[in-house]
Design a protein around this motif. Structure first.
Motif, PDB file in Angstrom:
ATOM      1  N   GLU A 142      45.210  37.024  53.590  1.00  0.00           N
ATOM      2  CA  GLU A 142      46.396  37.320  52.782  1.00  0.00           C
ATOM      3  C   GLU A 142      47.331  36.123  52.664  1.00  0.00           C
ATOM      4  OE1 GLU A 142      47.411  39.599  50.695  1.00  0.00           O
ATOM      5  OE2 GLU A 142      45.566  40.737  51.104  1.00  0.00           O
ATOM      6  N   THR A 143      47.653  35.796  51.453  1.00  0.00           N
ATOM      7  CA  THR A 143      48.725  34.827  51.215  1.00  0.00           C
ATOM      8  C   THR A 143      49.597  35.486  50.149  1.00  0.00           C
ATOM      9  OG1 THR A 143      47.360  33.785  49.542  1.00  0.00           O
ATOM     10  CG2 THR A 143      47.377  32.740  51.705  1.00  0.00           C
ATOM     11  N   ASN A 144      50.665  34.845  49.812  1.00  0.00           N
ATOM     12  CA  ASN A 144      51.518  35.431  48.768  1.00  0.00           C
ATOM     13  C   ASN A 144      50.970  35.099  47.396  1.00  0.00           C
ATOM     14  OD1 ASN A 144      53.310  36.718  50.425  1.00  0.00           O
ATOM     15  ND2 ASN A 144      54.579  34.868  50.672  1.00  0.00           N
ATOM     16  N   ARG A 145      49.768  35.561  47.175  1.00  0.00           N
ATOM     17  CA  ARG A 145      49.114  35.219  45.919  1.00  0.00           C
ATOM     18  C   ARG A 145      49.427  36.281  44.862  1.00  0.00           C
ATOM     19  NH1 ARG A 145      44.704  35.063  47.798  1.00  0.00           N
ATOM     20  NH2 ARG A 145      44.368  32.881  48.295  1.00  0.00           N
ATOM     21  N   LYS A 146      49.881  35.785  43.765  1.00  0.00           N
ATOM     22  CA  LYS A 146      50.156  36.691  42.643  1.00  0.00           C
ATOM     23  C   LYS A 146      48.946  36.684  41.719  1.00  0.00           C
ATOM     24  CE  LYS A 146      53.636  35.947  40.051  1.00  0.00           C
ATOM     25  NZ  LYS A 146      54.797  35.166  39.631  1.00  0.00           N
ATOM     26  N   PRO A 147      48.530  37.851  41.226  1.00  0.00           N
ATOM     27  CA  PRO A 147      47.426  37.794  40.266  1.00  0.00           C
ATOM     28  C   PRO A 147      47.830  36.954  39.065  1.00  0.00           C
ATOM     29  CG  PRO A 147      48.264  40.055  40.482  1.00  0.00           C
ATOM     30  CD  PRO A 147      49.077  39.187  41.387  1.00  0.00           C
ATOM     31  N   ARG A 148      46.969  36.077  38.683  1.00  0.00           N
ATOM     32  CA  ARG A 148      47.314  35.235  37.550  1.00  0.00           C
ATOM     33  C   ARG A 148      46.125  35.150  36.606  1.00  0.00           C
ATOM     34  NH1 ARG A 148      45.602  30.221  37.472  1.00  0.00           N
ATOM     35  NH2 ARG A 148      44.190  29.670  39.142  1.00  0.00           N
ATOM     36  N   SER A 149      46.393  34.529  35.513  1.00  0.00           N
ATOM     37  CA  SER A 149      45.401  34.429  34.467  1.00  0.00           C
ATOM     38  C   SER A 149      44.222  33.575  34.876  1.00  0.00           C
ATOM     39  CB  SER A 149      46.089  33.700  33.355  1.00  0.00           C
ATOM     40  OG  SER A 149      46.061  34.315  32.256  1.00  0.00           O
ATOM     41  N   ALA A 150      43.088  33.867  34.282  1.00  0.00           N
ATOM     42  CA  ALA A 150      41.841  33.229  34.663  1.00  0.00           C
ATOM     43  C   ALA A 150      41.924  31.710  34.787  1.00  0.00           C
ATOM     44  CB  ALA A 150      40.769  33.584  33.649  1.00  0.00           C
ATOM     45  N   GLU A 151      42.083  31.059  33.696  1.00  0.00           N
ATOM     46  CA  GLU A 151      41.997  29.611  33.711  1.00  0.00           C
ATOM     47  C   GLU A 151      43.379  29.001  33.942  1.00  0.00           C
ATOM     48  OE1 GLU A 151      38.145  30.752  32.836  1.00  0.00           O
ATOM     49  OE2 GLU A 151      39.890  31.481  31.849  1.00  0.00           O
ATOM     50  N   ASP A 152      43.940  28.504  32.919  1.00  0.00           N
ATOM     51  CA  ASP A 152      45.250  27.876  33.037  1.00  0.00           C
ATOM     52  C   ASP A 152      46.291  28.855  32.503  1.00  0.00           C
ATOM     53  OD1 ASP A 152      47.492  26.377  32.830  1.00  0.00           O
ATOM     54  OD2 ASP A 152      46.741  25.033  31.269  1.00  0.00           O
ATOM     55  N   PRO A 153      47.219  29.257  33.349  1.00  0.00           N
ATOM     56  CA  PRO A 153      48.176  30.291  32.904  1.00  0.00           C
ATOM     57  C   PRO A 153      49.087  29.817  31.782  1.00  0.00           C
ATOM     58  CG  PRO A 153      48.744  29.462  35.091  1.00  0.00           C
ATOM     59  CD  PRO A 153      47.421  28.854  34.735  1.00  0.00           C
ATOM     60  N   HIS A 154      49.190  28.493  31.611  1.00  0.00           N
ATOM     61  CA  HIS A 154      50.090  27.992  30.566  1.00  0.00           C
ATOM     62  C   HIS A 154      49.360  27.691  29.274  1.00  0.00           C
ATOM     63  CE1 HIS A 154      52.905  27.902  33.770  1.00  0.00           C
ATOM     64  NE2 HIS A 154      52.144  27.074  34.462  1.00  0.00           N
ATOM     65  N   ARG A 155      48.090  28.034  29.275  1.00  0.00           N
ATOM     66  CA  ARG A 155      47.277  27.704  28.113  1.00  0.00           C
ATOM     67  C   ARG A 155      47.710  28.529  26.895  1.00  0.00           C
ATOM     68  NH1 ARG A 155      42.747  29.770  26.716  1.00  0.00           N
ATOM     69  NH2 ARG A 155      42.627  31.009  28.576  1.00  0.00           N
ATOM     70  N   LYS A 156      47.682  27.904  25.749  1.00  0.00           N
ATOM     71  CA  LYS A 156      47.993  28.622  24.510  1.00  0.00           C
ATOM     72  C   LYS A 156      46.861  29.598  24.205  1.00  0.00           C
ATOM     73  CE  LYS A 156      51.698  26.268  23.036  1.00  0.00           C
ATOM     74  NZ  LYS A 156      52.011  25.806  24.383  1.00  0.00           N
ATOM     75  N   PRO A 157      47.196  30.784  23.686  1.00  0.00           N
ATOM     76  CA  PRO A 157      46.144  31.770  23.453  1.00  0.00           C
ATOM     77  C   PRO A 157      45.060  31.301  22.473  1.00  0.00           C
ATOM     78  CG  PRO A 157      48.260  32.531  22.603  1.00  0.00           C
ATOM     79  CD  PRO A 157      48.522  31.311  23.410  1.00  0.00           C
ATOM     80  N   ALA A 158      45.394  30.333  21.594  1.00  0.00           N
ATOM     81  CA  ALA A 158      44.428  29.934  20.574  1.00  0.00           C
ATOM     82  C   ALA A 158      43.267  29.111  21.129  1.00  0.00           C
ATOM     83  CB  ALA A 158      45.119  29.149  19.471  1.00  0.00           C
ATOM     84  N   GLY A 159      43.490  28.371  22.186  1.00  0.00           N
ATOM     85  CA  GLY A 159      42.455  27.481  22.687  1.00  0.00           C
ATOM     86  C   GLY A 159      41.491  28.175  23.629  1.00  0.00           C
ATOM     87  N   ALA A 160      40.287  28.484  23.134  1.00  0.00           N
ATOM     88  CA  ALA A 160      39.334  29.190  23.971  1.00  0.00           C
ATOM     89  C   ALA A 160      38.758  28.237  25.006  1.00  0.00           C
ATOM     90  CB  ALA A 160      38.230  29.750  23.105  1.00  0.00           C
ATOM     91  N   SER A 161      38.590  28.740  26.221  1.00  0.00           N
ATOM     92  CA  SER A 161      38.015  27.892  27.263  1.00  0.00           C
ATOM     93  C   SER A 161      36.498  28.003  27.316  1.00  0.00           C
ATOM     94  CB  SER A 161      38.612  28.261  28.615  1.00  0.00           C
ATOM     95  OG  SER A 161      38.349  29.609  28.890  1.00  0.00           O
ATOM     96  N   MET A 162      35.956  29.048  26.674  1.00  0.00           N
ATOM     97  CA  MET A 162      34.509  29.220  26.561  1.00  0.00           C
ATOM     98  C   MET A 162      33.811  29.218  27.925  1.00  0.00           C
ATOM     99  SD  MET A 162      33.831  29.201  23.128  1.00  0.00           S
ATOM    100  CE  MET A 162      32.574  28.221  22.330  1.00  0.00           C
ATOM    101  N   THR A 163      34.438  29.864  28.894  1.00  0.00           N
ATOM    102  CA  THR A 163      33.826  29.948  30.224  1.00  0.00           C
ATOM    103  C   THR A 163      32.511  30.722  30.182  1.00  0.00           C
ATOM    104  OG1 THR A 163      36.067  29.968  31.074  1.00  0.00           O
ATOM    105  CG2 THR A 163      34.356  30.522  32.642  1.00  0.00           C
ATOM    106  N   LEU A 164      32.330  31.528  29.122  1.00  0.00           N
ATOM    107  CA  LEU A 164      31.078  32.295  28.994  1.00  0.00           C
ATOM    108  C   LEU A 164      29.866  31.356  28.986  1.00  0.00           C
ATOM    109  CD1 LEU A 164      30.143  35.310  28.596  1.00  0.00           C
ATOM    110  CD2 LEU A 164      29.839  34.718  26.201  1.00  0.00           C
ATOM    111  N   LEU A 165      30.059  30.146  28.478  1.00  0.00           N
ATOM    112  CA  LEU A 165      28.962  29.174  28.454  1.00  0.00           C
ATOM    113  C   LEU A 165      28.465  28.866  29.864  1.00  0.00           C
ATOM    114  CD1 LEU A 165      30.310  26.535  25.916  1.00  0.00           C
ATOM    115  CD2 LEU A 165      28.589  28.263  25.502  1.00  0.00           C
ATOM    116  N   GLU A 166      29.430  28.854  30.783  1.00  0.00           N
ATOM    117  CA  GLU A 166      29.098  28.569  32.173  1.00  0.00           C
ATOM    118  C   GLU A 166      28.245  29.710  32.746  1.00  0.00           C
ATOM    119  OE1 GLU A 166      31.873  27.777  35.868  1.00  0.00           O
ATOM    120  OE2 GLU A 166      32.828  27.109  34.016  1.00  0.00           O
ATOM    121  N   LEU A 167      28.646  30.952  32.406  1.00  0.00           N
ATOM    122  CA  LEU A 167      27.855  32.104  32.845  1.00  0.00           C
ATOM    123  C   LEU A 167      26.471  32.072  32.195  1.00  0.00           C
ATOM    124  CD1 LEU A 167      27.709  34.839  34.354  1.00  0.00           C
ATOM    125  CD2 LEU A 167      28.689  35.914  32.327  1.00  0.00           C
ATOM    126  N   ALA A 168      26.442  31.719  30.906  1.00  0.00           N
ATOM    127  CA  ALA A 168      25.167  31.702  30.165  1.00  0.00           C
ATOM    128  C   ALA A 168      24.172  30.727  30.779  1.00  0.00           C
ATOM    129  CB  ALA A 168      25.423  31.336  28.709  1.00  0.00           C
TER     130      ALA A 168
END
Ligand SMILES: [Zn+2]
Length: 494
Positions: A50-76
Motif C-alpha cells: 500500500e502506498t498513497n496511490r491514486k488510480p490514474r489514467s493508463a499512459e500519460d494523464p496529461h495526454r490530449k484525448p486526440a493522440g492515440a497511444s496505440m498500446t494495443l499494438l504492444e498486446l498484438a
C-alpha cells in the motif's frame, strides 16, 4: 454491470486497475479446451504494498484525448498466427504466444478485463482486493484478435500489399456464395482459437455492424461460442451484398454459417434490424439441403482493401461493449466515456489512431509501435531496450568486420575506418579499431605463428608496428622475453 464492479475504487477512467504486480500462475484455471500453448495457465495480479496511490489514467494523464497511444499494438505483438502445412497437404492454423512479452505487458499495464466471469476476482471478507487471475488463453485470445486488427488496419491503409493478404492474415478466406434461387453474395472469413470466456465477453455469436462500402452493403458477424460450432474458435464473418438483403438472403447466409436454427434466427433478426426497414424474419428457416448453395473460393485484390477496414472496425466495435457515457466526466484522456475494462480502452485508443498514426515495426524485434505524438528523428525501435541491444549488436558486427578486414584482407586501419566509420571523426574511429585489434586473441595467435615461421622480420609484426597496435597485449610473454634479449644483444632499441 459497472455499478456492481467491486474494483470501482481502483479502476481508472480507462478501465485500468493499477497498483498490481503480475506473475505467471499455475494450475487453478487450466483450460482443457484451449489450443493455445503457454508454459503457464494464467496471469496472477496481486496488490503492491500500500502506498498513497491514486488510480490514474493508463499512459500519460496529461495526454490530449486526440493522440492515440496505440498500446494495443504492444498486446498484438505478444501473439502471432501462421499457416502450417499438414503431412496430407491441408493447411492448419498455427498460433504462437510469446509468454515473456505477455507477462511484461501484464506487469506494465495490469489486467485486461478484471471483471467476473472473464477474470477471477478474489476479495477478502472486508471487500479488499486480494488477487485477480486471468487465464493465459484469455490473454492469448486478446493478443491474437488484436493481431488480426492491427494487420487488417495496415492492409486497409495500403501499408501492406493486398496480394499477400492471405499470408499476412493466416486463415483469411474469400468466397462467393450462389444460392440456386439466383442471388449471390460474397463472404470473408477469418478465425482464431479463442477461450470460451473471451468469446462470451465479446458476446459471440452476434451481429456487429452494417456498413455501406462502395457499391456494396456489408454485414459483420462474430461467430463461435455456440453448441455445434467448433469449440473455442472465434470467427469473424463479413457478408457483402450487392443490394440490401431481404429476409430470404439472411436465411441463406445463416445456412452458410451453419448455425443452429435458433441462433440463425436471432442473428438474422439483429442484422435485419440494422437495415432500417423491418424484414419479416423467417421463423422456420429452410434446413440444409432444401436449396443448394454453391461456394466458390476467390482470391484477394485491391478491391478487397476496404473490406479489411471493415474487419478491423468489426473487431474494434465488438471489443468496446462495456463503455458507458458520462458527459460530466472531467478526465482528459477518456473524454465523456468511462471504460468498463482496460481492454475496451485499448481498442478505443487504437480506433482513434487508425488512419492517423502510422504503424512502425521495430528494426530489431519486429514489434509494432505507433509514432503518434513523436517528433524529431523517426523512431526505429520499439523501446530503449531494443535500441541499446541493436547498438550493441551493430558494434559487435563492426568489430568482427574490422578484425576480418585487417587480418584476412590486409587492409590498413585507415581504409577500414573509411569503410566502417566514414561519418565519424578520424581519430575516434581509428582508436576504436586499434583497441579492437589489440585485444583480439586471434590476431595474437596469428602474430605468434607468423613470427614462428618467418622470424622477427614477420610482415604481420611490421604491420602491427606501423599501425601502432598495442604490442604489449599482442605479443605473448615468451615472445616479449625473446625480443628483450634480442634488443640486449644488439645493444640498442629495436
Ligand atoms: Zn523492439
Amino acid at each position: 454491470m459497472i455499478s456492481t464492479d467491486p474494483l470501482i475504487q481502483r479502476r481508472s477512467p480507462t478501465g485500468q486497475v493499477t497498483g498490481l504486480d503480475a506473475c505467471p500462475a499455475q494450475g487453478s484455471e487450466q483450460m482443457p479446451e484451449s489450443k493455445i500453448a503457454a508454459p503457464f495457465s494464467g496471469v496472477l495480479f496481486t496488490p503492491k504494498a500500500e502506498t498513497n496511490r491514486k488510480p490514474r489514467s493508463a499512459e500519460d494523464p496529461h495526454r490530449k484525448p486526440a493522440g492515440a497511444s496505440m498500446t494495443l499494438l504492444e498486446l498484438a505483438s505478444c501473439a502471432s498466427a501462421g499457416s502450417a502445412i499438414e503431412p496430407d497437404g491441408s493447411m492448419r492454423l498455427q498460433t504462437h504466444v510469446k509468454s515473456a512479452d505477455l507477462i511484461d505487458f501484464a506487469k506494465k499495464h495490469g489486467p485486461l478485463i478484471a471483471r467476473e466471469p472473464a477474470s477471477c476476482v478474489n476479495l477478502c471478507a472486508q471487500g479488499r482486493l486480494q488477487s485477480i487471475e486471468e487465464s493465459t488463453s484469455l490473454w492469448a485470445s486478446a493478443a491474437l484478435t488484436a493481431n488480426i486488427a492491427t494487420l487488417a488496419a495496415e492492409l486497409a491503409s495500403g501499408a501492406l500489399p493486398m496480394r499477400n493478404a492471405q499470408k499476412i492474415l493466416a486463415g483469411l478466406s474469400h468466397w462467393r456464395l450462389q444460392a440456386n434461387e439466383g442471388k449471390s453474395f460474397e463472404l470473408y472469413l477469418i478465425s482464431r482459437p479463442t477461450s470460451a470466456s473471451y468469446a462470451h465477453w465479446l458476446g459471440a455469436p452476434c451481429f456487429i455492424r452494417r456498413e455501406v462500402i462502395g457499391e456494396r452493403i456489408g454485414y459483420a458477424f462474430l461467430l463461435g461460442n455456440e453448441t455445434g460450432y467448433p469449440p473455442s474458435t472465434l470467427e469473424i464473418a463479413l457478408a457483402l451484398f450487392a443490394e440490401e438483403p431481404a429476409a430470404s438472403d439472411f436465411s441463406v447466409l445463416m445456412r452458410a454459417f451453419d448455425l443452429s436454427i435458433e441462433t440463425g434466427a436471432q442473428l438474422a433478426e439483429e442484422a435485419s434490424a440494422a437495415t432500417g426497414k423491418r424484414n419479416a424474419v423467417p421463423t422456420q428457416p429452410e434446413r440444409p439441403g432444401d436449396r443448394t448453395l454453391t461456394e466458390t473460393e476467390l482470391s484477394f485484390n485491391e478491391e478487397d482493401r476496404p473490406i479489411l477496414g471493415l474487419l478491423c472496425r468489426t473487431l474494434a466495435v465488438a471489443h468496446m461493449n462495456d463503455i458507458q457515457v458520462d458527459v460530466f466526466s472531467t478526465d482528459e484522456s477518456t473524454g465523456p466515456f468511462v471504460f468498463g475494462s482496460y481492454l475496451s480502452w485499448l481498442w478505443y485508443d487504437f480506433s482513434l489512431g487508425i488512419g492517423q498514426a502510422r504503424i512502425h515495426y521495430c528494426a530489431r524485434c519486429g514489434k509494432g509501435f505507433s509514432t503518434a505524438g513523436h517528433r524529431g528523428i523517426e523512431k526505429r525501435y520499439c523501446s530503449d531496450r531494443c535500441r541499446e541491444a541493436a547498438h550493441n549488436e551493430r558494434t559487435a558486427q563492426s568489430k568482427a568486420w574490422a578484425r576480418r578486414l585487417f587480418l584476412q584482407k590486409e587492409m590498413s586501419i585507415d581504409a577500414i575506418r573509411k569503410r566502417l566509420f566514414a561519418h565519424e571523426q578520424k581519430t575516434t574511429g581509428s582508436e576504436r579499431i586499434k583497441k579492437w585489434l589489440s585485444s583480439w586473441p586471434d590476431l595474437k595467435h596469428a602474430l605468434d605463428e607468423d613470427i614462428q615461421s618467418k622470424g622477427w622480420g614477420s610482415p604481420l609484426l611490421a604491420r602491427c608496428r606501423k599501425e601502432e597496435l598495442d604490442l604489449d597485449k599482442l605479443l605473448s610473454a615468451k615472445r616479449k622475453k625473446e625480443l628483450a634479449e634480442l634488443k640486449k644483444r644488439k645493444g640498442g632499441p629495436a
